[in-house]
Motif scaffolding. Sequence first.
Motif, PDB file in Angstrom:
ATOM      1  N   UNK A  78       0.769  -1.134   0.140  1.00 53.84           N
ATOM      2  CA  UNK A  78      -0.144  -0.107  -0.101  1.00 53.84           C
ATOM      3  C   UNK A  78       0.873   1.081  -0.109  1.00 53.84           C
ATOM      4  N   UNK A  79       0.277   2.426  -0.641  1.00 53.29           N
ATOM      5  CA  UNK A  79       1.119   3.631  -0.985  1.00 53.29           C
ATOM      6  C   UNK A  79      -0.065   4.717  -0.804  1.00 53.29           C
ATOM      7  N   UNK A  80      -0.101   5.494   0.266  1.00 56.20           N
ATOM      8  CA  UNK A  80      -1.124   6.487   0.292  1.00 56.20           C
ATOM      9  C   UNK A  80      -0.430   7.910   0.322  1.00 56.20           C
ATOM     10  N   UNK A  81      -1.026   8.708  -0.530  1.00 56.89           N
ATOM     11  CA  UNK A  81      -0.514  10.117  -0.916  1.00 56.89           C
ATOM     12  C   UNK A  81      -1.457  11.166  -0.194  1.00 56.89           C
ATOM     13  N   UNK A  82      -1.026  11.378   0.833  1.00 53.51           N
ATOM     14  CA  UNK A  82      -1.954  12.329   1.846  1.00 53.51           C
ATOM     15  C   UNK A  82      -1.189  13.559   2.062  1.00 53.51           C
ATOM     16  N   UNK A  83      -0.208  14.021   1.733  1.00 51.33           N
ATOM     17  CA  UNK A  83       0.965  15.268   1.925  1.00 51.33           C
ATOM     18  C   UNK A  83       0.393  16.060   1.043  1.00 51.33           C
ATOM     19  N   UNK A  84       0.309  17.473   1.292  1.00 50.31           N
ATOM     20  CA  UNK A  84      -0.337  18.348   0.532  1.00 50.31           C
ATOM     21  C   UNK A  84       0.149  19.828   0.835  1.00 50.31           C
ATOM     22  N   UNK A  85      -0.015  20.872   0.000  1.00 49.54           N
ATOM     23  CA  UNK A  85       0.437  22.254   0.414  1.00 49.54           C
ATOM     24  C   UNK A  85      -0.941  22.942  -0.123  1.00 49.54           C
ATOM     25  N   UNK A  86      -1.284  24.091   0.770  1.00 46.52           N
ATOM     26  CA  UNK A  86      -2.323  24.877   0.213  1.00 46.52           C
ATOM     27  C   UNK A  86      -1.436  26.252  -0.306  1.00 46.52           C
ATOM     28  N   UNK A  87      -0.517  26.548   0.246  1.00 44.33           N
ATOM     29  CA  UNK A  87       0.198  27.662  -0.027  1.00 44.33           C
ATOM     30  C   UNK A  87       0.615  28.019  -1.861  1.00 44.33           C
ATOM     31  N   UNK A  88       0.613  29.118  -2.160  1.00 48.92           N
ATOM     32  CA  UNK A  88       0.258  30.241  -1.500  1.00 48.92           C
ATOM     33  C   UNK A  88      -1.296  30.468  -1.480  1.00 48.92           C
ATOM     34  N   UNK A  89      -1.961  31.190  -0.439  1.00 45.85           N
ATOM     35  CA  UNK A  89      -3.245  31.506  -0.601  1.00 45.85           C
ATOM     36  C   UNK A  89      -3.379  33.041  -0.952  1.00 45.85           C
ATOM     37  N   UNK A  90      -3.533  33.206  -2.309  1.00 44.87           N
ATOM     38  CA  UNK A  90      -3.399  34.802  -2.663  1.00 44.87           C
ATOM     39  C   UNK A  90      -4.140  34.522  -4.109  1.00 44.87           C
ATOM     40  N   UNK A  91      -4.453  35.750  -4.777  1.00 44.29           N
ATOM     41  CA  UNK A  91      -4.866  36.065  -5.988  1.00 44.29           C
ATOM     42  C   UNK A  91      -3.979  35.206  -7.165  1.00 44.29           C
ATOM     43  N   UNK A  92      -4.459  34.699  -8.090  1.00 46.59           N
ATOM     44  CA  UNK A  92      -3.789  34.105  -9.130  1.00 46.59           C
ATOM     45  C   UNK A  92      -2.930  35.255  -9.682  1.00 46.59           C
ATOM     46  N   UNK A  93      -3.123  36.358  -9.981  1.00 43.84           N
ATOM     47  CA  UNK A  93      -2.494  37.584 -10.406  1.00 43.84           C
ATOM     48  C   UNK A  93      -1.239  37.700  -9.515  1.00 43.84           C
ATOM     49  N   UNK A  94      -1.274  37.353  -8.447  1.00 43.56           N
ATOM     50  CA  UNK A  94       0.023  37.376  -7.379  1.00 43.56           C
ATOM     51  C   UNK A  94       0.740  36.200  -7.062  1.00 43.56           C
ATOM     52  N   UNK A  95       0.477  35.143  -7.596  1.00 44.11           N
ATOM     53  CA  UNK A  95       1.151  34.075  -7.740  1.00 44.11           C
ATOM     54  C   UNK A  95       2.369  33.837  -8.578  1.00 44.11           C
ATOM     55  N   UNK A  96       3.676  33.902  -7.870  1.00 40.37           N
ATOM     56  CA  UNK A  96       4.746  33.786  -8.687  1.00 40.37           C
ATOM     57  C   UNK A  96       5.284  32.275  -9.157  1.00 40.37           C
ATOM     58  N   UNK A  97       6.103  32.423 -10.258  1.00 36.27           N
ATOM     59  CA  UNK A  97       6.621  31.151 -10.782  1.00 36.27           C
ATOM     60  C   UNK A  97       7.032  30.279  -9.745  1.00 36.27           C
ATOM     61  N   UNK A  98       7.674  30.727  -8.922  1.00 32.90           N
ATOM     62  CA  UNK A  98       8.519  29.746  -7.822  1.00 32.90           C
ATOM     63  C   UNK A  98       7.227  29.159  -6.934  1.00 32.90           C
ATOM     64  N   UNK A  99       6.268  29.988  -6.425  1.00 33.82           N
ATOM     65  CA  UNK A  99       5.061  29.513  -5.622  1.00 33.82           C
ATOM     66  C   UNK A  99       4.376  28.406  -6.586  1.00 33.82           C
TER      67      UNK A  99
END
Length: 219
Positions: A11-32
């Motif tokens: 068995x393999x469970x993929x439960x890890x995740x990140x919700x960052x960044x929380x911001x407008x799509x217009x402010x999301x950087x390439x690195x984010x």
Amino acid sequence: KVKKLKKPLRFLVHSAGTIDPIKSILDVTQDELRKALAVNLEGPVLLTTALYPSMSNNAMPGRVLHVSSGAAHGPPPVGWAAYGISKAGFYQAFKTLDKEFVHLGGKVRVGSFKPGVVDTDMQGTIRSARPGEMPVVGNFHNMKKNAVTEEEDGAGASVARPPPEGALDSPDNVAFFAEWLLLGPDEEEFANRDDPNVYDIRNSELFANWIPQQNLPKD
């Protein structure tokens, strides 16, 4: 790089995740955006393919379980752009990986489910967002206030129960549902091939499969 495992992996469970960044799509950087894709999509896909040799060498087919999100199946709340985009890709990865593995003989199957709103560290990140970044943040504060502790519930962490309405669920309760998915359904049911969506912990039609009878809702 994944070291060769000494024993087969079932068995393999993929439960890890990140919700960052929380911001407008217009402010999301390439690195984010790249970081969100790396954690929510790239990592699970590459780990699955790296572990495939160990998972496909079992008497019974290996099972990979994706912990999905409602954000993968429609426009997410404002502010969750990077999360929604990466989770949508994660959902497509579930379908693609399972189809490829079936083509290779079905020695590994891939399933997916939506866990509802769960009281994890990610919820703390959500509640710390400013209303200007995420207009519905108040809803998540209310769900935290309405969350029932194990002591108040009386059932404790050792017994599964229906997910609460309008409140955060516990990680332990979600684990009961995931356990049933990994051990209960047959291969085709686990992969949910006849349903364009995924399993949902809040689906009352499934309650009897993973919740003790004494904890089921009374008619």
